[in-house]
Design an enzyme around this catalytic site. Structure first.
Site, PDB file in Angstrom:
ATOM      1  N   ASP A  97       0.835  -1.196   0.000  1.00 51.63           N
ATOM      2  CA  ASP A  97       0.000   0.000   0.000  1.00 51.63           C
ATOM      3  C   ASP A  97       0.878   1.257   0.000  1.00 51.63           C
ATOM      4  O   ASP A  97       2.088   1.172   0.199  1.00 51.63           O
ATOM      5  CB  ASP A  97      -0.991   0.014   1.170  1.00 51.63           C
ATOM      6  CG  ASP A  97      -0.425  -0.599   2.415  1.00 51.63           C
ATOM      7  OD1 ASP A  97      -1.142  -1.303   3.122  1.00 51.63           O
ATOM      8  OD2 ASP A  97       0.787  -0.368   2.682  1.00 51.63           O
ATOM      9  N   ASP A 120       1.259   4.780   1.698  1.00 54.97           N
ATOM     10  CA  ASP A 120       0.876   5.692   2.777  1.00 54.97           C
ATOM     11  C   ASP A 120       1.492   7.064   2.523  1.00 54.97           C
ATOM     12  O   ASP A 120       2.601   7.183   1.986  1.00 54.97           O
ATOM     13  CB  ASP A 120       1.384   5.159   4.127  1.00 54.97           C
ATOM     14  CG  ASP A 120       0.765   3.810   4.474  1.00 54.97           C
ATOM     15  OD1 ASP A 120      -0.295   3.481   3.906  1.00 54.97           O
ATOM     16  OD2 ASP A 120       1.347   3.086   5.309  1.00 54.97           O
ATOM     17  N   ASP A 142       9.618   2.902  13.444  1.00 54.59           N
ATOM     18  CA  ASP A 142      10.265   1.762  14.099  1.00 54.59           C
ATOM     19  C   ASP A 142      11.683   1.468  13.600  1.00 54.59           C
ATOM     20  O   ASP A 142      12.630   1.438  14.377  1.00 54.59           O
ATOM     21  CB  ASP A 142       9.359   0.511  14.033  1.00 54.59           C
ATOM     22  CG  ASP A 142       8.796   0.221  12.651  1.00 54.59           C
ATOM     23  OD1 ASP A 142       9.194   0.892  11.676  1.00 54.59           O
ATOM     24  OD2 ASP A 142       7.959  -0.698  12.527  1.00 54.59           O
TER      25      ASP A 142
HETATM   26  N1  CTP Z   1       5.231   1.993  11.734  1.00 53.00           N
HETATM   27  C1  CTP Z   1       6.004   2.177  12.849  1.00 53.00           C
HETATM   28  N2  CTP Z   1       5.790   1.424  13.969  1.00 53.00           N
HETATM   29  C2  CTP Z   1       4.806   0.485  13.978  1.00 53.00           C
HETATM   30  C3  CTP Z   1       4.001   0.298  12.847  1.00 53.00           C
HETATM   31  C4  CTP Z   1       4.243   1.059  11.720  1.00 53.00           C
HETATM   32  O1  CTP Z   1       6.894   3.022  12.853  1.00 53.00           O
HETATM   33  N3  CTP Z   1       4.618  -0.243  15.073  1.00 53.00           N
HETATM   34  C5  CTP Z   1       5.475   2.829  10.539  1.00 53.00           C
HETATM   35  C6  CTP Z   1       6.654   2.352   9.701  1.00 53.00           C
HETATM   36  O2  CTP Z   1       7.239   3.480   9.120  1.00 53.00           O
HETATM   37  C7  CTP Z   1       6.003   1.488   8.643  1.00 53.00           C
HETATM   38  C8  CTP Z   1       4.689   2.225   8.401  1.00 53.00           C
HETATM   39  O3  CTP Z   1       4.346   2.794   9.681  1.00 53.00           O
HETATM   40  O4  CTP Z   1       6.756   1.415   7.461  1.00 53.00           O
HETATM   41  C9  CTP Z   1       3.565   1.342   7.915  1.00 53.00           C
HETATM   42  O5  CTP Z   1       3.396   0.234   8.771  1.00 53.00           O
HETATM   43  P1  CTP Z   1       2.972  -1.198   8.259  1.00 53.00           P
HETATM   44  O6  CTP Z   1       1.835  -1.055   7.309  1.00 53.00           O
HETATM   45  O7  CTP Z   1       2.790  -2.058   9.442  1.00 53.00           O
HETATM   46  O8  CTP Z   1       4.255  -1.737   7.521  1.00 53.00           O
HETATM   47  P2  CTP Z   1       4.805  -1.437   6.073  1.00 53.00           P
HETATM   48  O9  CTP Z   1       6.188  -0.930   6.272  1.00 53.00           O
HETATM   49  O10 CTP Z   1       3.890  -0.598   5.259  1.00 53.00           O
HETATM   50  O11 CTP Z   1       4.927  -2.863   5.474  1.00 53.00           O
HETATM   51  P3  CTP Z   1       3.780  -3.696   4.729  1.00 53.00           P
HETATM   52  O12 CTP Z   1       2.551  -2.855   4.676  1.00 53.00           O
HETATM   53  O13 CTP Z   1       4.363  -4.008   3.406  1.00 53.00           O
HETATM   54  O14 CTP Z   1       3.616  -4.877   5.618  1.00 53.00           O
END
Ligand code: CTP
Length: 426
Positions: free
Chosen positions: A60, A62, A143
């Site tokens: 996705d 963001d 993170d």
């Molecule tokens: N994020 C974070 N801490 C978390 C969850 C998310 O800092 N506990 C931030 C990270 O920058 C992450 C973004 O929010 O890249 C989006 O989170 P997520 O959708 O969980 O992961 P993605 O990196 O987008 O990976 P994918 O959707 O491909 O699983």
């Protein structure tokens, strides 16, 4: 939270990186342009930047912005503000014949409470009452370094505050900030580190890995619902086996699954289901539950022809119920996991099992047989005889079509009795 590093970010201009606009979703581009036209910053953030730079297709797209949630809402008609931990805007795009596409737009997160937030609308504060922040603050709150890069739509550059580009090149998952602080703040990050490392085939930075080891029991403080959400992602991606093996090496497995004994069998079962098709894995939470508890159950209640089904039912119920209630897994999934393992106990009875015909027509028969065969391989052919018996039974058994045909065979009509002759009295 530690102080934000105010040193300048690394900015990589368009000619020096491979993130092309053509690889970004059109609706996400439209959204960012509209935010820009309205005078706001608009960056592609998080996983999409990481994935495109790695040559992978993002799941996705963001978007991060300095527009506040209420400003985002007034800019986009098709927008809803949501948020459990943090207020976000979801912008909806209709798609013919498919589910709506949702693009998540979030205001840069800050950390410090603003001196005076009284003039702000409630939706323009995060849920702990803090006001939103700068792009740098937002990056440092994320993170891992590889998840904290931005793609700036105004000049197509990549902005890297935390060293993500370097770690991406090195193939390393590195936690942003001090492990003791960040893992205490959110223990789910420990599991996410392993998940990303396995998914991307990356190493984990030694400091981050040491931090997981020393904070492992802190995972008990994590929200069970969020952990379950991460497990669901891992199941859908087919990476439960490798992630949980790694979790075990770092001391995370036992606090996560106190109901499950750690044996090689657990990980081999998980690997087996990880290899299943994608569609199959989506609806297979119960097989993962069963895989986690099966070795513990078999250790306490022998899987063999002499074990009574009442005894087995009791042995299966304990650990399965404990694991499911720990993660608030529904009674339906718990029931399916129990039946799956109990089916192995039925099958282990082999020839002497009385309800062979009835059981072999049930949907769970083949699933239990798959589990039994896998368990047999893990245990070096201990159950070869019983597996062969059931293979033979299946080969000889009528196919479902044959059973149907037998059911449909018309009954012989009785010849009508000849009408009885009228008696002389009538
Ligand atoms: N994020 C974070 N801490 C978390 C969850 C998310 O800092 N506990 C931030 C990270 O920058 C992450 C973004 O929010 O890249 C989006 O989170 P997520 O959708 O969980 O992961 P993605 O990196 O987008 O990976 P994918 O959707 O491909 O699983």
């Amino acid at each position: 939270m530690q102080p934000v590093d105010t040193t300048k970010p690394i900015i990589v201009p368009r000619p020096d990186h491979n993130l092309s606009r053509a690889l970004v979703d059109d609706d996400a581009l439209w959204l960012m342009r509209k935010l820009r036209k309205a005078g706001f910053k608009a960056f592609l953030v998080g996983g999409a930047v990481r994935d495109i730079l790695l040559g992978n297709e993002p799941k996705d797209f963001d978007i991060g912005t300095d527009a506040t949630p209420s400003q985002i809402k007034s800019l986009f008609r098709n927008c809803r503000l949501i948020g459990r931990r943090f207020r976000l805007a979801h912008v909806y795009f209709r798609r013919k014949g498919a589910q709506d596409k949702i693009i998540e737009v979030s205001t840069f997160r800050g950390d410090r409470p603003m001196e005076d937030t009284s003039g702000l609308k409630p939706e323009d504060l995060d849920l702990s009452g803090n006001a939103f922040g700068s792009p740098a603050e937002d990056a440092w709150r994320r993170d891992f370094t590889v998840n904290a890069m931005f793609y700036d739509i105004s000049d197509f550059s990549i902005i890297d505050h935390t060293g993500g580009l370097d770690d991406l090149k090195k193939g390393v998952i590195k936690l942003i900030g001090e492990p003791d602080v960040r893992f205490t703040e959110d223990p789910v990050r420990m599991l996410r580190a392993l998940e990303f490392a396995v998914r991307l085939d990356f190493a984990i930075d030694p400091g981050t890995e040491a931090g997981i080891k020393s904070n492992a029991t802190g995972i008990l403080a994590a929200s069970q619902a969020r952990l379950r959400e991460e497990f669901r992602h891992m199941q859908q991606r087919g990476i439960m086996g490798p992630v949980l093996r790694w979790a075990h090496r770092l001391g995370l497995f036992s606090p996560l699954f106190s109901q499950a004994e750690v044996t090689d069998g657990v990980f081999e079962l998980l690997d087996h289901y990880d290899r299943g098709g994608n569609d199959k894995r989506n609806s297979m939470e119960y097989v993962y539950v069963a895989s986690l508890v099966m070795p513990t159950i078999v250790a306490s209640c022998p899987l063999g022809p002499d074990t009574g089904l009442d005894t087995a039912t009791e042995a299966v119920a304990g650990p399965t119920t404990a694991l499911c209630s720990n993660y608030q897994i529904s009674a339906h999934i718990r029931h399916k996991a129990r039946e799956l393992i109990l089916g192995c106990y039925r099958l282990a009875k082999g020839r002497s099992y009385k309800a062979k015909a009835k059981f072999s027509r049930k949907a769970e028969f083949m699933n239990s047989f798959e589990l039994l065969k896998c368990w047999n391989t893990i245990n070096d052919g201990e159950y070869d005889e019983v597996v062969q018996f059931w293979d033979g039974y299946l080969a000889e058994r009528d196919t479902p079509q044959q059973v149907q045909a037998k059911r449909r065979r018309p009954r012989r009509r009785r010849r009508p009795r000849p009408a009885s002759k009228p008696t002389s009295e009538s």
